[in-house]
Design an enzyme around this catalytic site. Structure first.
Site, PDB file in Angstrom:
ATOM      1  N   PHE A 132      46.331  25.834  43.980  1.00 50.24           N
ATOM      2  CA  PHE A 132      47.341  26.588  44.021  1.00 50.24           C
ATOM      3  C   PHE A 132      47.742  24.608  44.302  1.00 50.24           C
ATOM      4  O   PHE A 132      47.618  24.984  45.321  1.00 50.24           O
ATOM      5  CB  PHE A 132      47.983  27.318  45.104  1.00 50.24           C
ATOM      6  CG  PHE A 132      49.511  27.291  45.267  1.00 50.24           C
ATOM      7  CD1 PHE A 132      50.780  27.685  44.065  1.00 50.24           C
ATOM      8  CD2 PHE A 132      50.021  26.512  45.866  1.00 50.24           C
ATOM      9  CE1 PHE A 132      51.957  27.985  44.315  1.00 50.24           C
ATOM     10  CE2 PHE A 132      51.444  26.706  45.892  1.00 50.24           C
ATOM     11  CZ  PHE A 132      52.270  27.503  44.622  1.00 50.24           C
ATOM     12  N   ASP A 138      43.488  18.250  48.636  1.00 51.69           N
ATOM     13  CA  ASP A 138      45.078  19.234  49.539  1.00 51.69           C
ATOM     14  C   ASP A 138      44.974  19.508  50.667  1.00 51.69           C
ATOM     15  O   ASP A 138      44.117  21.335  50.137  1.00 51.69           O
ATOM     16  CB  ASP A 138      45.459  20.226  48.034  1.00 51.69           C
ATOM     17  CG  ASP A 138      46.591  21.138  48.535  1.00 51.69           C
ATOM     18  OD1 ASP A 138      47.066  20.955  49.610  1.00 51.69           O
ATOM     19  OD2 ASP A 138      47.081  20.985  47.487  1.00 51.69           O
ATOM     20  N   LYS A 148      53.054  22.200  55.186  1.00 49.94           N
ATOM     21  CA  LYS A 148      54.008  23.005  55.709  1.00 49.94           C
ATOM     22  C   LYS A 148      53.358  22.834  57.187  1.00 49.94           C
ATOM     23  O   LYS A 148      54.724  22.695  57.932  1.00 49.94           O
ATOM     24  CB  LYS A 148      52.280  23.752  55.190  1.00 49.94           C
ATOM     25  CG  LYS A 148      52.428  24.694  53.484  1.00 49.94           C
ATOM     26  CD  LYS A 148      51.666  25.394  53.715  1.00 49.94           C
ATOM     27  CE  LYS A 148      52.566  26.513  52.240  1.00 49.94           C
ATOM     28  NZ  LYS A 148      51.817  26.087  51.181  1.00 49.94           N
TER      29      LYS A 148
END
Ligand SMILES: *Cc1c(COP(=O)(O)O)cnc(C)c1O
Length: 405
Positions: free
Chosen positions: A139, A224, A256
């Site tokens: 993702f 990532d 995040k």
């Protein structure tokens, strides 16, 4: 109260997320309160975002001070907060210090951080390297470029055609990676721990081999760390954990937890060629590098530097052991590192268990049909975590998920 807000939500908001579970009005530390005054222990932390919990004084003070001083300038100008943050990030992503030439691009979200990395890969590769590799289960975000790198067909297919050249290789399969790698590959994108796929760490040795293969092929290794980075695993980056084996990637993407609730993303390019991956006019953003976001991130880094990483390791290890040691037939493997954990369930009842936990005052996430995800604020104490350990068997009993089916 909540019900009225929920109705208004349905009448005004695009239905991309389904109906909201609660309408929340306030937060403090690891707790949030809904519009009816009920308190919840937030063990999802806004999906690994609220690293310092809610309304942390250091973040509130930093953002307030910055907004009262200088809230935004265009990227025709620079600010001390932006520059200081970029310098800090270079120091954080490589434990021994970033190699000379390393540079940072600041954006507003995770998907944008990956868009920049994707553009870097295209620039690095040129027409001779049309292929970009990502993993099954990956993702990387929802904008068109990052979406092309995201494995789930249901997310991607309604939006075809997406940027081309992306290929998915089976998760954690070294032989498959060896077979796919070549001198026509511009980049390999990896999450050290796949968050959305159910908190799935790369197998031991995989990252090292991926580094060897990308180096030999002349491809970029992009990590990532949007969900797994910024102290989430008890180290600054998940790939700094022992199983990362000291691998130094070419690009790291962050978001995040970086701003602990203030929207920010960062693409950190490492090494002597980093500065040339994107040149003047090749990429841009109006808000990226905004001094408010930079001030928030600097406040987060300051608190993390003040002993919070050790705390994450201690509480995370304790919580993982407690959950694993419940000896409950409805609970399977407990996975993850630090405070990014998944609890496998014996039955595909994660949604129901989460609903029961919510009713009991705990926010967790059904990351898969048969797995709960915990990504709580990094300030969570052992005593607060204990209340969840005590509540889980009851929630499993409420939905009849006792592993006997
Ligand atoms: C959440 C996430 C993204 C996307 O971040 P957004 O801020 O939602 O765009 C990308 N990669 C990983 C690993 C994520 O967890």
């Amino acid at each position: 109260m909540s019900q009225e807000w929920a109705q208004r939500y349905g009448g005004a908001l695009m239905n991309t997320f389904g109906p909201p579970q609660r309408v929340l009005v306030r937060g403090e530390g690891p707790y949030v309160w809904d519009a009816d005054g009920r308190r919840y222990l937030d063990l999802l932390g806004g999906i690994a975002v609220n690293a310092l919990g809610h309304a942390h004084p250091a973040v509130v003070a930093a953002v307030t001070e910055q907004l009262g001083t200088l809230g935004h300038v265009s990227n025709f100008f620079a600010t001390p907060a932006q520059i200081t943050l970029a310098e800090k990030l270079l120091g954080i992503v490589t434990p021994g210090g970033a190699p000379d030439g390393s540079r940072v691009f600041l954006a507003n979200s995770g998907t944008e951080a990956n868009e920049a990395a994707f553009k870097m890969a295209r620039r690095h590769g040129g027409p001779d390297r049309p292929r970009v590799l990502a993993l099954a289960g990956a993702f990387h975000g929802r904008t068109m470029g990052a979406l092309a790198l995201t494995h789930k067909a249901a997310y991607r297919e309604p939006f075809a055609p997406l940027p081309g050249g992306v290929e998915f290789v089976p998760f954690g399969d070294v032989a498959a990676l060896e077979a796919a790698m070549g001198d026509d590959v511009a980049a390999l994108f990896l999450e050290p721990i796949q968050g959305e796929a159910g908190v799935r760490p790369l197998p031991a040795g995989y990252l090292t081999r991926a580094r060897e293969l990308t180096t030999a092929a002349g491809a970029l290794l992009v990590l990532d760390e949007i969900q797994s980075g910024m102290g989430r695993t008890g180290t600054w980056m998940a790939h700094h954990l022992p199983w990362g084996e000291g691998v130094v990637p070419d690009v790291v993407t962050l978001a995040k937890g970086l701003g602990a609730g203030f929207p920010i993303g960062a693409t950190v390019a490492l090494g002597e060629h980093a500065a040339t991956l994107l040149g003047p006019g090749q990429h841009g953003t109006t808000f990226g590098g905004n001094p408010l976001a930079a001030a928030a991130a600097l406040a987060v880094i300051g608190v993390l530097e003040d002993g919070l990483l050790e705390h994450v390791t201690a509480v995370g290890t304790w919580l993982k052991e407690k959950l694993g040691g419940l000896g409950h037939a409805g609970v399977g493997e407990v996975r993850g590192e630090g405070l990014l954990l998944a609890v496998d369930l014996a039955d595909p009842v994660a949604k129901e268990v989460c609903a029961a936990l919510l009713d009991a005052g705990f926010i967790v996430n059904p990351v898969r049909e048969d797995a709960l995800r915990l990504a709580p604020p990094l300030i969570l104490t052992q005593e607060q975590a204990q209340t969840f350990v005590d509540a889980l068997p009851t929630a499993l009993a409420v939905v009849g998920a006792e592993g006997r089916r």
